[in-house]
Design a protein around this motif. Structure first.
Motif, PDB file in Angstrom:
ATOM      1  N   UNK A  74     -19.071   5.168 -13.894  1.00 10.53           N
ATOM      2  CA  UNK A  74     -18.795   4.017 -14.757  1.00 10.53           C
ATOM      3  C   UNK A  74     -17.496   3.316 -14.880  1.00 10.53           C
ATOM      4  N   UNK A  75     -16.522   3.803 -14.959  1.00  9.14           N
ATOM      5  CA  UNK A  75     -15.128   3.277 -15.018  1.00  9.14           C
ATOM      6  C   UNK A  75     -14.977   2.784 -13.418  1.00  9.14           C
ATOM      7  N   UNK A  76     -15.421   3.432 -12.554  1.00  7.92           N
ATOM      8  CA  UNK A  76     -15.190   2.850 -11.372  1.00  7.92           C
ATOM      9  C   UNK A  76     -15.808   1.602 -11.012  1.00  7.92           C
ATOM     10  N   UNK A  77     -17.052   1.452 -11.500  1.00  5.59           N
ATOM     11  CA  UNK A  77     -17.945   0.354 -11.327  1.00  5.59           C
ATOM     12  C   UNK A  77     -17.312  -0.882 -12.246  1.00  5.59           C
ATOM     13  N   UNK A  78     -16.562  -0.526 -13.218  1.00  7.09           N
ATOM     14  CA  UNK A  78     -16.071  -1.377 -14.255  1.00  7.09           C
ATOM     15  C   UNK A  78     -14.795  -2.266 -13.537  1.00  7.09           C
ATOM     16  N   UNK A  79     -14.078  -1.108 -12.872  1.00  9.04           N
ATOM     17  CA  UNK A  79     -12.731  -1.648 -12.342  1.00  9.04           C
ATOM     18  C   UNK A  79     -13.185  -2.423 -11.094  1.00  9.04           C
ATOM     19  N   UNK A  80     -14.180  -2.168 -10.431  1.00  4.11           N
ATOM     20  CA  UNK A  80     -14.627  -2.819  -9.209  1.00  4.11           C
ATOM     21  C   UNK A  80     -14.980  -4.188  -9.965  1.00  4.11           C
ATOM     22  N   UNK A  81     -15.591  -4.368 -10.834  1.00  4.79           N
ATOM     23  CA  UNK A  81     -16.137  -5.847 -11.357  1.00  4.79           C
ATOM     24  C   UNK A  81     -14.842  -6.595 -11.902  1.00  4.79           C
ATOM     25  N   UNK A  82     -13.737  -5.970 -12.448  1.00  4.19           N
ATOM     26  CA  UNK A  82     -12.526  -6.461 -12.859  1.00  4.19           C
ATOM     27  C   UNK A  82     -11.591  -6.990 -11.347  1.00  4.19           C
ATOM     28  N   UNK A  83     -11.928  -6.262 -10.328  1.00  9.60           N
ATOM     29  CA  UNK A  83     -11.279  -6.468  -9.137  1.00  9.60           C
ATOM     30  C   UNK A  83     -11.977  -7.525  -8.483  1.00  9.60           C
ATOM     31  N   UNK A  84     -13.081  -7.760  -8.431  1.00  8.08           N
ATOM     32  CA  UNK A  84     -13.722  -8.986  -8.137  1.00  8.08           C
ATOM     33  C   UNK A  84     -13.713 -10.098  -8.688  1.00  8.08           C
ATOM     34  N   UNK A  85     -13.575 -10.086 -10.194  1.00  8.63           N
ATOM     35  CA  UNK A  85     -13.272 -11.405 -10.891  1.00  8.63           C
ATOM     36  C   UNK A  85     -11.830 -11.683 -10.539  1.00  8.63           C
ATOM     37  N   UNK A  86     -11.131 -10.961 -10.500  1.00 11.31           N
ATOM     38  CA  UNK A  86      -9.461 -11.469 -10.393  1.00 11.31           C
ATOM     39  C   UNK A  86      -9.012 -11.548  -8.877  1.00 11.31           C
ATOM     40  N   UNK A  87     -10.023 -11.198  -7.973  1.00  9.06           N
ATOM     41  CA  UNK A  87      -9.799 -11.313  -6.388  1.00  9.06           C
ATOM     42  C   UNK A  87      -8.407 -10.454  -6.176  1.00  9.06           C
ATOM     43  N   UNK A  88      -8.659  -9.226  -6.486  1.00  8.77           N
ATOM     44  CA  UNK A  88      -7.523  -8.244  -6.171  1.00  8.77           C
ATOM     45  C   UNK A  88      -7.464  -7.966  -4.814  1.00  8.77           C
ATOM     46  N   UNK A  89      -6.587  -8.004  -3.846  1.00  9.77           N
ATOM     47  CA  UNK A  89      -6.779  -7.684  -2.555  1.00  9.77           C
ATOM     48  C   UNK A  89      -5.499  -6.505  -2.220  1.00  9.77           C
ATOM     49  N   UNK A  90      -5.896  -5.600  -1.130  1.00  9.47           N
ATOM     50  CA  UNK A  90      -4.964  -4.790  -0.675  1.00  9.47           C
ATOM     51  C   UNK A  90      -4.507  -5.161   0.680  1.00  9.47           C
ATOM     52  N   UNK A  91      -3.099  -5.728   0.615  1.00 16.51           N
ATOM     53  CA  UNK A  91      -2.691  -5.951   2.068  1.00 16.51           C
ATOM     54  C   UNK A  91      -2.158  -4.734   2.716  1.00 16.51           C
ATOM     55  N   UNK A  92      -1.585  -5.265   3.873  1.00 16.57           N
ATOM     56  CA  UNK A  92      -1.295  -4.339   4.955  1.00 16.57           C
ATOM     57  C   UNK A  92       0.324  -3.786   4.353  1.00 16.57           C
ATOM     58  N   UNK A  93       0.894  -4.826   3.486  1.00 14.30           N
ATOM     59  CA  UNK A  93       2.253  -4.247   2.843  1.00 14.30           C
ATOM     60  C   UNK A  93       2.110  -3.224   1.807  1.00 14.30           C
ATOM     61  N   UNK A  94       0.998  -3.422   1.115  1.00 15.05           N
ATOM     62  CA  UNK A  94       0.555  -2.342   0.136  1.00 15.05           C
ATOM     63  C   UNK A  94       0.118  -1.079   1.033  1.00 15.05           C
ATOM     64  N   UNK A  95      -0.494  -1.089   2.080  1.00 20.25           N
ATOM     65  CA  UNK A  95      -0.705   0.030   2.678  1.00 20.25           C
ATOM     66  C   UNK A  95       0.455   0.828   3.194  1.00 20.25           C
ATOM     67  N   UNK A  96       1.268   0.065   3.688  1.00 18.00           N
ATOM     68  CA  UNK A  96       2.479   0.754   4.268  1.00 18.00           C
ATOM     69  C   UNK A  96       3.366   1.430   3.204  1.00 18.00           C
ATOM     70  N   UNK A  97       3.350   0.744   2.050  1.00 16.55           N
ATOM     71  CA  UNK A  97       3.910   1.444   0.825  1.00 16.55           C
ATOM     72  C   UNK A  97       3.262   2.627   0.497  1.00 16.55           C
ATOM     73  N   UNK A  98       1.967   2.407   0.322  1.00 12.50           N
ATOM     74  CA  UNK A  98       1.113   3.714  -0.010  1.00 12.50           C
ATOM     75  C   UNK A  98       1.368   4.914   0.807  1.00 12.50           C
ATOM     76  N   UNK A  99       1.634   4.451   2.207  1.00  9.99           N
ATOM     77  CA  UNK A  99       1.769   5.652   3.383  1.00  9.99           C
ATOM     78  C   UNK A  99       3.113   6.097   3.153  1.00  9.99           C
ATOM     79  N   UNK A 100       4.129   5.151   2.875  1.00  9.17           N
ATOM     80  CA  UNK A 100       5.488   5.711   2.578  1.00  9.17           C
ATOM     81  C   UNK A 100       5.453   6.746   1.328  1.00  9.17           C
ATOM     82  N   UNK A 101       4.719   6.229   0.230  1.00 14.75           N
ATOM     83  CA  UNK A 101       4.763   7.308  -0.827  1.00 14.75           C
ATOM     84  C   UNK A 101       4.184   8.613  -0.543  1.00 14.75           C
ATOM     85  N   UNK A 102       3.012   8.533   0.168  1.00 14.98           N
ATOM     86  CA  UNK A 102       2.160   9.768   0.710  1.00 14.98           C
ATOM     87  C   UNK A 102       2.976  10.772   1.476  1.00 14.98           C
TER      88      UNK A 102
END
Length: 451
Positions: A350-378
């Motif tokens: 349920x929490x996942x579906x609700x957060x997906x709805x929030x992401x859709x409404x506010x058009x959240x995107x994951x950029x290549x820059x975000x992915x590079x930052x995530x890989x660096x943290x990982x």
């Protein structure tokens, strides 16, 4: 093709699809042409058997093949036309098919619920204080000392005690007969660490090198070896060697041995890592509260298929933890476990579906820059090379996991900006509510690391 849509529940739809007789006749013609080319009929050359003969010999098979062909061809088109994405495999109920009649069938499947609005503003959240105590630093340093301890024979020689590393030879007997493959020679174990059965530990404590001992143990009904289940085993043990751990002095030389210039530098590194852990725990507690409040304020149905998938993931993780501890679930225990995790799985979905709805409404995107930052943290978390991780995460499943983690973090950060944050531990009631969602963020973090 005519399509009618009926919503059976917030998460289940049924399509009824009607195929005109012309399309049915064309599919039958196509099926018999194909069959005629490959069928071997006695008395006829290949491809020359009349349709009425083929119908007599293969009629029921053709009817079934035609119905399947029509469904396989038209159902994806109907789903695309209606802009529908099934979560579950559609269950098809086909009507009678005849070359001279229209054909209709129903397809029932699960979909995500329609979530128009999500309440996510004005939450009152508690952020635990990030604090690293000197005692915690010293505890970590002592752990490092113990891990780098040398193994030496006690001087002067003495009896075995907890914490010693014993070397033993042993045999196992059941019903008065020695069990083939049930013993060992030169086996090392740390007394009191849980590496050995408690009866063996107890038998060795107080013994000197060269002494013999005996122990008995009744194996559980869940033991992986069926011939051991529920039986009593008798161990004969000989202590052949004994070592004690001698940790190094906590000084600059020790720090250099493990890669630091000075003890001060080592202590600072330990403090920094503990501080990061404390910050991560603080953020996790905050995230748990958000997930709990999203569930509380936004009740909605969740697709059973997604819940069962989440249950399966959680059960696998718990079963793996049990196997690491040398345990196995019985059928009854597995059923009880499923019932226990089912509600928690519903909350996570349920929490996942609700957060997906929030992401859709506010058009959240994951950029290549975000992915590079995530890989660096990982890379920092796992100690792996960033370039190697980048290559690994080109694989779609792994990349999707990383993107999902990044997107979830963005949504949680966004909800935090819309909330009232109070420094300090949450009160007892909030702690209990957050506990229900406690594993959600941690599980996904582990998924990212393991992937």
């Amino acid at each position: 093709m005519q399509i009618s849509v009926q919503r059976l529940s917030p998460v289940e739809l049924e399509l009824e699809i009607h195929i005109p007789v012309e399309s049915v006749k064309a599919e039958f013609d196509k099926a018999y042409v194909t069959l005629g080319k490959r069928a071997h009929v006695k008395g006829f050359r290949p491809g020359k058997a009349p349709r009425d003969v083929l119908k007599k010999l293969f009629g029921p098979q053709v009817v079934n093949d035609v119905a399947n062909a029509i469904v396989n061809d038209t159902l994806p088109k109907a789903l695309t036309e209606q802009n529908l994405t099934p979560i579950s495999q559609p269950a098809v109920e086909a009507g009678k098919i005849d070359v001279k009649e229209p054909f209709s069938y129903k397809a029932r499947f699960e979909v995500q619920p329609e979530i128009a609005e999500v309440k996510y503003e004005g939450f009152e959240l508690y952020r635990p204080k990030v604090e690293v105590l000197d005692a915690s630093v010293e505890e970590q340093l002592e752990g490092l000392r113990q891990r780098h301890a040398a193994l030496k024979a006690p001087e002067p020689a003495r009896a075995a005690k907890e914490g010693d590393v014993a070397t033993i030879d042993f045999t196992l007997s059941m019903d008065g007969k020695e069990v083939e493959g049930g013993g060992g020679e030169g086996v090392q174990l740390e007394l009191g660490s849980g590496q050995a059965l408690p009866e063996i530990d107890a038998a060795l404590l107080g013994k000197n090198v060269g002494d013999e001992a005996s122990a008995e143990h009744t194996f559980p009904d869940t033991h992986p070896r069926k011939d051991f289940q529920g039986k009593k085993g008798s161990f004969k043990i000989k202590l052949t060697d004994l070592k004690e751990r001698v940790p190094p002095a906590l000084d600059d030389d020790f720090a250099k041995d493990i890669g630091f210039e000075t003890l001060i530098a080592l202590r600072a590194d330990v403090h920094t890592k503990l501080e990061k852990l404390a910050k991560d725990r603080s953020e996790t507690v905050l995230a748990e509260q958000i997930i709990a409040k999203l569930n509380e304020l936004n009740p909605c149905d969740v697709p059973p298929t997604l819940v069962e998938q989440q249950c399966h993931i959680m059960e696998q993780e718990l079963a793996m933890q049990a196997r690491r501890a040398g345990q196995r679930f019985t059928k009854e225990q597995a059923e009880a476990l499923h019932n226990h995790v089912h509600e928690d799985a519903s909350r996570k979905v349920r929490a996942g579906l609700l957060m997906a709805a929030i992401a859709k409404k506010h058009e959240f995107k994951v950029t290549e820059e975000d992915i590079e930052k995530g890989l660096a943290e990982l890379a920092e978390e796992t100690g792996k090379n960033v370039a190697k991780l980048r290559a690994e995460y080109r694989e779609k499943t792994k990349r999707d996991i990383l993107v999902g983690m990044i997107l979830e973090d963005k949504i949680l950060d966004f909800i935090e900006t819309k909330s009232k944050i109070i420094d300090g531990d949450p009160p007892a009631a909030a702690k209990e509510a957050a506990a229900d969602a406690a594993a959600s963020k941690d599980d996904k973090t582990e998924e990212k690391k393991e992937a």
